[in-house]
Design a protein around this motif. Sequence first.
Motif, PDB file in Angstrom:
ATOM      1  N   ALA A 296       0.823  -1.215   0.000  1.00 14.89           N
ATOM      2  CA  ALA A 296       0.000   0.000   0.000  1.00 14.89           C
ATOM      3  C   ALA A 296       0.856   1.263   0.000  1.00 14.89           C
ATOM      4  CB  ALA A 296      -0.931  -0.001   1.215  1.00 14.89           C
ATOM      5  N   GLY A 297       2.153   1.089   0.277  1.00 14.74           N
ATOM      6  CA  GLY A 297       3.041   2.246   0.255  1.00 14.74           C
ATOM      7  C   GLY A 297       2.855   3.194   1.431  1.00 14.74           C
ATOM      8  N   VAL A 298       2.486   2.623   2.587  1.00 13.96           N
ATOM      9  CA  VAL A 298       2.332   3.459   3.789  1.00 13.96           C
ATOM     10  C   VAL A 298       3.117   2.833   4.937  1.00 13.96           C
ATOM     11  CG1 VAL A 298       0.012   4.172   3.067  1.00 13.96           C
ATOM     12  CG2 VAL A 298       0.274   2.243   4.658  1.00 13.96           C
ATOM     13  N   GLY A 299       3.201   3.524   6.040  1.00 12.29           N
ATOM     14  CA  GLY A 299       3.940   3.013   7.196  1.00 12.29           C
ATOM     15  C   GLY A 299       3.102   2.066   8.032  1.00 12.29           C
ATOM     16  N   ARG A 300       3.797   1.291   8.856  1.00 15.42           N
ATOM     17  CA  ARG A 300       3.142   0.308   9.699  1.00 15.42           C
ATOM     18  C   ARG A 300       2.168   0.952  10.682  1.00 15.42           C
ATOM     19  NH1 ARG A 300       4.173  -5.057  11.360  1.00 15.42           N
ATOM     20  NH2 ARG A 300       3.829  -5.330  13.576  1.00 15.42           N
ATOM     21  N   ARG A 301       2.555   2.135  11.171  1.00  9.92           N
ATOM     22  CA  ARG A 301       1.679   2.796  12.144  1.00  9.92           C
ATOM     23  C   ARG A 301       0.356   3.227  11.519  1.00  9.92           C
ATOM     24  NH1 ARG A 301       5.227   7.161  15.049  1.00  9.92           N
ATOM     25  NH2 ARG A 301       3.185   7.939  15.696  1.00  9.92           N
ATOM     26  N   SER A 302       0.395   3.532  10.207  1.00 11.08           N
ATOM     27  CA  SER A 302      -0.855   3.896   9.522  1.00 11.08           C
ATOM     28  C   SER A 302      -1.838   2.729   9.556  1.00 11.08           C
ATOM     29  CB  SER A 302      -0.581   4.269   8.062  1.00 11.08           C
ATOM     30  OG  SER A 302       0.275   5.374   8.009  1.00 11.08           O
ATOM     31  N   PHE A 303      -1.296   1.516   9.363  1.00 10.40           N
ATOM     32  CA  PHE A 303      -2.170   0.337   9.397  1.00 10.40           C
ATOM     33  C   PHE A 303      -2.901   0.255  10.730  1.00 10.40           C
ATOM     34  CE2 PHE A 303      -3.317  -4.014  10.287  1.00 10.40           C
ATOM     35  CZ  PHE A 303      -3.811  -4.481   9.082  1.00 10.40           C
ATOM     36  N   PHE A 304      -2.114   0.373  11.813  1.00  6.31           N
ATOM     37  CA  PHE A 304      -2.719   0.165  13.130  1.00  6.31           C
ATOM     38  C   PHE A 304      -3.574   1.358  13.574  1.00  6.31           C
ATOM     39  CE2 PHE A 304       0.685  -3.056  13.199  1.00  6.31           C
ATOM     40  CZ  PHE A 304      -0.099  -4.154  13.488  1.00  6.31           C
ATOM     41  N   ARG A 305      -3.447   2.477  12.858  1.00  8.76           N
ATOM     42  CA  ARG A 305      -4.340   3.587  13.136  1.00  8.76           C
ATOM     43  C   ARG A 305      -5.781   3.208  12.716  1.00  8.76           C
ATOM     44  NH1 ARG A 305      -2.700   8.300   9.800  1.00  8.76           N
ATOM     45  NH2 ARG A 305      -0.708   7.895  10.829  1.00  8.76           N
ATOM     46  N   TYR A 306      -5.863   2.414  11.650  1.00  5.48           N
ATOM     47  CA  TYR A 306      -7.190   2.040  11.142  1.00  5.48           C
ATOM     48  C   TYR A 306      -7.677   0.689  11.663  1.00  5.48           C
ATOM     49  CZ  TYR A 306      -6.596   5.886   7.863  1.00  5.48           C
ATOM     50  OH  TYR A 306      -6.415   7.117   7.319  1.00  5.48           O
ATOM     51  N   PHE A 307      -6.750  -0.236  11.861  1.00  8.89           N
ATOM     52  CA  PHE A 307      -7.146  -1.611  12.180  1.00  8.89           C
ATOM     53  C   PHE A 307      -6.357  -2.137  13.375  1.00  8.89           C
ATOM     54  CE2 PHE A 307      -7.400  -0.990   7.538  1.00  8.89           C
ATOM     55  CZ  PHE A 307      -8.785  -1.052   7.408  1.00  8.89           C
ATOM     56  N   PRO A 308      -7.043  -2.556  14.426  1.00 12.04           N
ATOM     57  CA  PRO A 308      -6.337  -3.087  15.604  1.00 12.04           C
ATOM     58  C   PRO A 308      -5.520  -4.345  15.293  1.00 12.04           C
ATOM     59  CG  PRO A 308      -8.643  -2.637  16.123  1.00 12.04           C
ATOM     60  CD  PRO A 308      -8.496  -2.452  14.652  1.00 12.04           C
ATOM     61  N   SER A 309      -5.951  -5.126  14.291  1.00 10.37           N
ATOM     62  CA  SER A 309      -5.242  -6.374  14.012  1.00 10.37           C
ATOM     63  C   SER A 309      -5.429  -6.739  12.544  1.00 10.37           C
ATOM     64  CB  SER A 309      -5.800  -7.505  14.886  1.00 10.37           C
ATOM     65  OG  SER A 309      -7.091  -7.857  14.412  1.00 10.37           O
ATOM     66  N   LYS A 310      -4.714  -7.751  12.106  1.00 12.95           N
ATOM     67  CA  LYS A 310      -4.832  -8.212  10.716  1.00 12.95           C
ATOM     68  C   LYS A 310      -6.242  -8.720  10.435  1.00 12.95           C
ATOM     69  CE  LYS A 310      -2.855 -12.073   9.077  1.00 12.95           C
ATOM     70  NZ  LYS A 310      -1.864 -13.085   8.624  1.00 12.95           N
ATOM     71  N   GLU A 311      -6.879  -9.311  11.446  1.00 10.60           N
ATOM     72  CA  GLU A 311      -8.249  -9.799  11.243  1.00 10.60           C
ATOM     73  C   GLU A 311      -9.218  -8.656  10.905  1.00 10.60           C
ATOM     74  OE1 GLU A 311      -8.509 -11.585  14.990  1.00 10.60           O
ATOM     75  OE2 GLU A 311      -7.892 -13.575  14.318  1.00 10.60           O
ATOM     76  N   ASP A 312      -8.986  -7.500  11.534  1.00 11.68           N
ATOM     77  CA  ASP A 312      -9.937  -6.393  11.358  1.00 11.68           C
ATOM     78  C   ASP A 312      -9.957  -5.856   9.935  1.00 11.68           C
ATOM     79  OD1 ASP A 312     -11.044  -5.676  14.165  1.00 11.68           O
ATOM     80  OD2 ASP A 312      -8.918  -6.032  14.482  1.00 11.68           O
ATOM     81  N   VAL A 313      -8.836  -5.993   9.217  1.00 20.71           N
ATOM     82  CA  VAL A 313      -8.803  -5.484   7.849  1.00 20.71           C
ATOM     83  C   VAL A 313      -9.677  -6.356   6.935  1.00 20.71           C
ATOM     84  CG1 VAL A 313      -6.788  -6.737   6.933  1.00 20.71           C
ATOM     85  CG2 VAL A 313      -7.245  -4.415   6.158  1.00 20.71           C
ATOM     86  N   VAL A 314      -9.976  -7.572   7.375  1.00 25.56           N
ATOM     87  CA  VAL A 314     -10.847  -8.460   6.587  1.00 25.56           C
ATOM     88  C   VAL A 314     -12.312  -7.998   6.691  1.00 25.56           C
ATOM     89  CG1 VAL A 314     -11.599 -10.836   6.243  1.00 25.56           C
ATOM     90  CG2 VAL A 314      -9.251 -10.372   6.958  1.00 25.56           C
ATOM     91  N   PHE A 315     -12.641  -7.403   7.801  1.00 24.16           N
ATOM     92  CA  PHE A 315     -14.030  -6.947   8.030  1.00 24.16           C
ATOM     93  C   PHE A 315     -14.012  -5.449   8.335  1.00 24.16           C
ATOM     94  CE2 PHE A 315     -13.556 -11.356   9.404  1.00 24.16           C
ATOM     95  CZ  PHE A 315     -14.568 -11.993   8.712  1.00 24.16           C
ATOM     96  N   PRO A 316     -13.653  -4.635   7.361  1.00 24.65           N
ATOM     97  CA  PRO A 316     -13.388  -3.217   7.674  1.00 24.65           C
ATOM     98  C   PRO A 316     -14.637  -2.404   8.003  1.00 24.65           C
ATOM     99  CG  PRO A 316     -13.223  -3.586   5.312  1.00 24.65           C
ATOM    100  CD  PRO A 316     -13.414  -4.935   5.938  1.00 24.65           C
ATOM    101  N   ASP A 317     -15.825  -2.896   7.646  1.00 23.82           N
ATOM    102  CA  ASP A 317     -17.017  -2.057   7.778  1.00 23.82           C
ATOM    103  C   ASP A 317     -17.955  -2.467   8.903  1.00 23.82           C
ATOM    104  OD1 ASP A 317     -16.254  -0.496   5.575  1.00 23.82           O
ATOM    105  OD2 ASP A 317     -17.010  -2.038   4.204  1.00 23.82           O
ATOM    106  N   HIS A 318     -17.598  -3.521   9.652  1.00 24.08           N
ATOM    107  CA  HIS A 318     -18.537  -3.990  10.675  1.00 24.08           C
ATOM    108  C   HIS A 318     -18.702  -2.998  11.821  1.00 24.08           C
ATOM    109  CE1 HIS A 318     -20.010  -7.784   9.290  1.00 24.08           C
ATOM    110  NE2 HIS A 318     -18.802  -8.273   9.073  1.00 24.08           N
ATOM    111  N   GLU A 319     -17.636  -2.318  12.201  1.00 23.67           N
ATOM    112  CA  GLU A 319     -17.780  -1.351  13.311  1.00 23.67           C
ATOM    113  C   GLU A 319     -18.745  -0.235  12.930  1.00 23.67           C
ATOM    114  OE1 GLU A 319     -16.863  -1.671  16.395  1.00 23.67           O
ATOM    115  OE2 GLU A 319     -15.681  -3.470  16.048  1.00 23.67           O
ATOM    116  N   ARG A 320     -18.588   0.275  11.710  1.00 24.53           N
ATOM    117  CA  ARG A 320     -19.512   1.308  11.232  1.00 24.53           C
ATOM    118  C   ARG A 320     -20.936   0.764  11.199  1.00 24.53           C
ATOM    119  NH1 ARG A 320     -21.847   1.871   6.247  1.00 24.53           N
ATOM    120  NH2 ARG A 320     -20.364   0.574   5.100  1.00 24.53           N
ATOM    121  N   CYS A 321     -21.065  -0.467  10.708  1.00 24.35           N
ATOM    122  CA  CYS A 321     -22.398  -1.047  10.559  1.00 24.35           C
ATOM    123  C   CYS A 321     -23.040  -1.296  11.925  1.00 24.35           C
ATOM    124  CB  CYS A 321     -22.301  -2.339   9.750  1.00 24.35           C
ATOM    125  SG  CYS A 321     -23.910  -2.967   9.238  1.00 24.35           S
TER     126      CYS A 321
END
Lengths: 241, 241
Positions: free
Chosen positions: B48-73
């Motif tokens: 994605a061309g971003v830093g590791r901290r950017s990932f964890f800003r959006y997703f607490p874990s690797k699992e969360d990136v699989v279900f990115p919209d459930h918290e909003r829903c």
Amino acid sequence: MSSSSAAPGRGDKAEKTTMRDALVAAAFRLFLERGYEQTTVDDIVALAGVGRRSFFRYFPSKEDVVFPDHERCLADMTGFLAAGTDDDEPVRRVCDAARLVLRMYAENPTFSVQRYRLTKRVPGLRAYELSVVWRYERALAEYLRGRFTGLRDGILRADVIAAAVVAAHNNALRSWLRSDGRDDAEAAVDHALGHVQSTFGATPVPPAGGEGSEDVVVVVARRGAPLWRVVQELESTLGRG
Amino acid sequence: MSSSSAAPGRGDKAEKTTMRDALVAAAFRLFLERGYEQTTVDDIVALAGVGRRSFFRYFPSKEDVVFPDHERCLADMTGFLAAGTDDDEPVRRVCDAARLVLRMYAENPTFSVQRYRLTKRVPGLRAYELSVVWRYERALAEYLRGRFTGLRDGILRADVIAAAVVAAHNNALRSWLRSDGRDDAEAAVDHALGHVQSTFGATPVPPAGGEGSEDVVVVVARRGAPLWRVVQELESTLGRG
């Protein structure tokens, strides 16, 4: 045949302490003293006085030692459902299958209550428990799907009823666990599953009166009445007959 | 108000590609190419061309990136339920709340179908999904418990109906996913939830005929008839009125 005598697995458990039981006892002592996350498999085997390989012979992971009887109970449930006949009313059969799970908890109230408190505190155990509950629900749904073959919306009905049975069972189980195992577990689950049977299946007890089963019930309702109100009315007329 | 216009969250999603979207896209490309377990967060951020901290800003874990919209829903669902009034028929309200989840899946069929296949293959993701489903079910049950305060067996009824709604929703969702997103998702979920509403709640549509709502319906049944048969009869009389 009463619903409790219809279900296997009660009272036929050997009570002798095995290495497996010793591992469970050691694990729970440590979980309660130190916390689940702070306890390693090495700690457990040291306290139980056995080798590390013995642990993994019985339990694939640390989580499994928290729920040592679910695999047996799932096998009992599958066997119980497979042993049914076409004469069994399907909803009643899955309710009786669910009673096997409650009975496993009720066999050992102290252990079940301790585990309930532990599971509430440890997210990993909660996730593990959900996956176990899911397997029970699938077992019930598979049975119902088979019984409902050819019925309109058979698969949908099977899935919905299985979920309702599990929810009612867990409602009763949680009430019992919150009473620290003091309430009457069987009475609680009978009440909860009776509600599901009233909603989806045959009446909880066969209609009284033998030949009187040809009695006619007439329900009169306003067309605008919500269906659930009419069903409540029917419940009190048919269900308590 | 139709059930689809009653629910928020549709079509108000900005379509611009954000860093968050880029991370999800990179993650899924790698999951599909290499497998989920073989992909690290470092692999994802490199692509994605971003830093590791950017990932964890959006997703607490690797699992969360699989279900990115459930918290909003989940937040949408909670908000939708909280915005209801006492005039809402409770079962209908939770069915409409469940429609929000289906809509999230149907917004992006390709992504949803890919994720479905991935989740079936990876036990850890299956467990994660079960915990998300459990949170939806609790949100529905909490709402119903509130609405059923004072009703006999209100908590039991709330838990059972919430489970039935989730099971019906998931039945429709899985059918749609297995069609590779080609079937009509809304029609499938309307049918499945209509079944739940017929079983537990008010009729799926208000009775036709306006003043005719005072019409009287008479159902005659043998006393020995299973309740579910009588309910089926009622469904076809009241539900399709």
